[in-house]
Design a protein around this motif. Structure first.
Motif, mmCIF file in Angstrom:
data_model
loop_
_atom_site.group_PDB
_atom_site.id
_atom_site.type_symbol
_atom_site.label_atom_id
_atom_site.label_comp_id
_atom_site.label_asym_id
_atom_site.label_seq_id
_atom_site.Cartn_x
_atom_site.Cartn_y
_atom_site.Cartn_z
ATOM 1 N N VAL A 54 1.314 -1.322 -0.065
ATOM 2 C CA VAL A 54 -0.012 -0.189 -0.144
ATOM 3 C C VAL A 54 0.977 1.062 0.099
ATOM 4 N N SER A 55 0.751 2.563 -0.874
ATOM 5 C CA SER A 55 1.368 3.347 -1.136
ATOM 6 C C SER A 55 0.713 4.768 -1.112
ATOM 7 N N GLU A 56 -0.279 4.504 -1.084
ATOM 8 C CA GLU A 56 -1.471 5.872 -1.279
ATOM 9 C C GLU A 56 -2.544 5.635 0.289
ATOM 10 N N TRP A 57 -1.977 6.797 0.047
ATOM 11 C CA TRP A 57 -3.561 7.620 1.628
ATOM 12 C C TRP A 57 -4.191 8.954 1.162
ATOM 13 N N LEU A 58 -5.567 8.337 1.068
ATOM 14 C CA LEU A 58 -6.204 10.007 1.372
ATOM 15 C C LEU A 58 -7.114 10.168 2.566
ATOM 16 N N ARG A 59 -6.618 10.998 2.973
ATOM 17 C CA ARG A 59 -7.637 10.934 3.932
ATOM 18 C C ARG A 59 -8.208 12.696 4.928
ATOM 19 N N VAL A 60 -9.215 12.307 5.365
ATOM 20 C CA VAL A 60 -10.187 13.921 6.361
ATOM 21 C C VAL A 60 -9.681 13.335 7.794
ATOM 22 N N ARG A 61 -8.388 14.838 7.883
ATOM 23 C CA ARG A 61 -8.733 15.259 9.345
ATOM 24 C C ARG A 61 -9.097 16.115 9.607
ATOM 25 N N VAL A 62 -9.669 16.139 10.957
ATOM 26 C CA VAL A 62 -10.223 16.838 12.036
ATOM 27 C C VAL A 62 -9.098 16.969 12.835
ATOM 28 N N GLU A 63 -8.664 18.176 13.639
ATOM 29 C CA GLU A 63 -7.926 18.784 14.906
ATOM 30 C C GLU A 63 -8.343 19.891 15.099
ATOM 31 N N ASP A 64 -8.706 20.169 16.526
ATOM 32 C CA ASP A 64 -9.199 20.978 17.228
ATOM 33 C C ASP A 64 -9.950 22.388 16.243
ATOM 34 N N ALA A 66 -10.620 22.188 12.866
ATOM 35 C CA ALA A 66 -10.071 22.771 12.428
ATOM 36 C C ALA A 66 -9.936 21.270 11.168
ATOM 37 N N ALA A 67 -9.647 21.155 9.471
ATOM 38 C CA ALA A 67 -9.824 20.500 9.261
ATOM 39 C C ALA A 67 -8.783 20.452 7.739
ATOM 40 N N SER A 68 -8.884 19.113 7.359
ATOM 41 C CA SER A 68 -7.828 19.126 6.172
ATOM 42 C C SER A 68 -8.268 18.468 5.195
ATOM 43 N N LEU A 69 -7.887 18.019 4.024
ATOM 44 C CA LEU A 69 -8.039 16.551 3.318
ATOM 45 C C LEU A 69 -6.349 16.763 2.268
ATOM 46 N N ASN A 70 -5.853 15.099 2.633
ATOM 47 C CA ASN A 70 -4.342 14.953 2.251
ATOM 48 C C ASN A 70 -4.632 13.972 1.262
ATOM 49 N N PHE A 71 -3.701 13.507 0.477
ATOM 50 C CA PHE A 71 -3.413 12.859 -0.352
ATOM 51 C C PHE A 71 -2.045 12.816 -0.113
ATOM 52 N N LYS A 72 -1.146 11.769 0.039
ATOM 53 C CA LYS A 72 0.082 10.987 0.630
ATOM 54 C C LYS A 72 0.090 9.733 -0.944
ATOM 55 N N ARG A 73 1.451 9.755 -1.737
ATOM 56 C CA ARG A 73 2.210 8.573 -2.506
ATOM 57 C C ARG A 73 3.159 8.761 -2.140
ATOM 58 N N PHE A 74 3.541 7.070 -1.220
ATOM 59 C CA PHE A 74 4.855 6.940 -1.140
ATOM 60 C C PHE A 74 5.615 6.289 -1.711
ATOM 61 N N HIS A 75 6.989 6.408 -1.961
ATOM 62 C CA HIS A 75 7.339 6.036 -2.631
ATOM 63 C C HIS A 75 9.355 5.483 -2.392
ATOM 64 N N PRO A 76 9.178 4.814 -2.593
ATOM 65 C CA PRO A 76 9.282 3.777 -4.027
ATOM 66 C C PRO A 76 7.667 2.926 -3.940
ATOM 67 N N LEU A 77 7.565 3.137 -5.116
ATOM 68 C CA LEU A 77 5.547 2.603 -4.585
ATOM 69 C C LEU A 77 5.944 1.399 -4.280
ATOM 70 N N ALA A 78 6.773 0.672 -5.180
ATOM 71 C CA ALA A 78 6.475 -0.686 -4.697
ATOM 72 C C ALA A 78 7.401 -1.742 -3.751
ATOM 73 N N ALA A 79 7.731 -0.559 -3.226
ATOM 74 C CA ALA A 79 8.637 -0.885 -2.101
ATOM 75 C C ALA A 79 8.505 -1.392 -0.770
ATOM 76 N N PRO A 80 8.697 -2.123 -0.094
ATOM 77 C CA PRO A 80 8.054 -2.157 1.439
ATOM 78 C C PRO A 80 8.286 -0.795 2.034
ATOM 79 N N VAL A 81 9.772 -0.615 2.151
ATOM 80 C CA VAL A 81 10.146 0.612 2.842
ATOM 81 C C VAL A 81 9.902 1.952 2.376
ATOM 82 N N LYS A 82 9.684 2.368 2.625
ATOM 83 C CA LYS A 82 9.592 3.831 1.940
ATOM 84 C C LYS A 82 10.419 4.709 2.188
#
Length: 184
Positions: A54-64, A66-82
């Motif tokens: 798994v190398s991608e996440w989409l999240r909604v964060r609520v903090e104090d 405030a809120a945000s929408l976030n997308f992360k793509r981790f590299h290297p994509l196919a590697a188990p250690v990013k």
């Protein structure tokens, strides 16, 4: 040189006071603890969990409030250690409206990560103490700054951690959503 972020996460096996004392001795001060409630989603057009790693996440964060929408793509994509990630984030005025929007577009809720975070800063490094519901205590070290390469940023982070001369638990190469979903 370009702005680079590299992080390393460890499970804390003992109370964080010893590490906090070392950070204080280096001139760091504690930030105000915050509660972050992160809801992670899977995309209908691309199954984030469908890959071997798994190398991608989409999240909604609520903090104090405030809120945000976030997308992360981790590299290297196919590697188990990013080593690093692309990250795109924007504040949102109404997180419930974003949740309804995602649901209407067939994004499926995967998991919720509920944590309390206390962040410290020293020498260009952010140190976050996290208590995660149902998972326990962790510490994240994050280099945020100018570096020629990801390897250079990683070396600076490694040197910072080594200079603390403190025993840490095992390094965790997965994010909290991996852990809550049992993807270890």
């Amino acid at each position: 040189m370009e702005y680079t972020e590299v992080e390393q996460k460890y499970r804390l096996l003992s109370p964080p006071q010893e590490l906090k004392a070392k950070l204080t001795a280096r001139g760091a001060a504690a930030g105000r603890p915050t509660r972050q409630v992160d809801t992670y989603y899977n995309a209908p057009h691309r199954d984030f969990l469908g890959q071997e790693v798994v190398s991608e996440w989409l999240r909604v964060r609520v903090e104090d409030g405030a809120a945000s929408l976030n997308f992360k793509r981790f590299h290297p994509l196919a590697a188990p250690v990013k080593t690093h990630c692309d990250e795109y984030e924007s504040t949102v005025a109404d997180p419930e409206a974003v949740r309804r929007l995602l649901s209407s577009l067939d994004f499926a809720e995967l998991t919720v990560v509920d944590k309390t975070r206390e962040e410290w800063h020293v020498d260009g490094i952010a140190v976050a103490f996290d208590t995660v519901a149902d998972l326990g205590d962790f510490v994240e070290f994050e280099f945020k700054g100018e570096a020629d390469t990801v390897d250079q940023a990683t070396a600076r982070l490694d040197a910072f951690i080594a200079a603390l001369e403190i025993g840490l638990g095992p390094r965790i190469h997965l994010g909290y959503p991996h852990l809550t979903l049992g993807l270890e």
